[in-house]
Write a protein that holds these residues in place. Structure first.
Motif, short mmCIF file in Angstrom:
data_model
loop_
_atom_site.label_atom_id
_atom_site.label_comp_id
_atom_site.label_asym_id
_atom_site.label_seq_id
_atom_site.Cartn_x
_atom_site.Cartn_y
_atom_site.Cartn_z
N ALA A 277 0.84 -1.21 0.00
CA ALA A 277 0.00 0.00 0.00
C ALA A 277 0.87 1.26 0.00
O ALA A 277 0.57 2.23 -0.71
N ALA A 278 1.96 1.25 0.76
CA ALA A 278 2.87 2.40 0.79
C ALA A 278 3.53 2.59 -0.57
O ALA A 278 3.67 3.73 -1.05
N ARG B 205 2.32 1.68 -3.46
CA ARG B 205 1.29 2.15 -4.38
C ARG B 205 1.07 3.65 -4.23
O ARG B 205 0.96 4.38 -5.21
N THR B 206 1.03 4.13 -3.00
CA THR B 206 0.84 5.56 -2.75
C THR B 206 2.00 6.36 -3.34
O THR B 206 1.78 7.41 -3.98
N THR B 207 3.22 5.89 -3.16
CA THR B 207 4.38 6.58 -3.70
C THR B 207 4.36 6.60 -5.22
O THR B 207 4.57 7.65 -5.85
N ASN C 64 1.75 6.23 -7.25
CA ASN C 64 0.66 7.07 -7.74
C ASN C 64 0.98 8.55 -7.59
O ASN C 64 0.61 9.37 -8.44
N GLY C 65 1.68 8.91 -6.52
CA GLY C 65 2.10 10.31 -6.36
C GLY C 65 3.06 10.74 -7.45
O GLY C 65 2.94 11.84 -8.01
#
Length: 73
Positions: free
Chosen positions: A51-52, A54-56, A58-59
């Motif tokens: 999840a971390a 994926r967030t990075t 996507n950012g």
């Protein structure tokens, strides 16, 4: 007549603006499973790390899109 590619000021005029900084991804929290099958706690760490990541990612993609480097989907 000065050619644009030889004129530094003309080159700067074409440069894009930098996007906001993207934080580095935190260090992974997972380690190799102790046995043949991972425990729930080990599995949950993998899910959290994913999840971390994926967030990075996507950012970074959002910043590339807003800078016009990649197309919006």
């Amino acid at each position: 007549m000065t050619m644009a590619y030889l004129d530094p000021s003309a080159g700067r005029a074409r440069e894009g603006r930098q996007a906001a900084a993207q934080s580095d991804m935190a260090a992974v929290t997972t380690t190799a499973a102790a046995g043949a099958n991972p425990t729930k706690a080990e599995f949950d760490k993998v899910v959290s790390d994913l999840a971390a990541a994926r967030t990075t990612i996507n950012g970074l993609l959002a910043k590339l899109r807003s800078a016009g480097i990649i197309a919006s989907s």
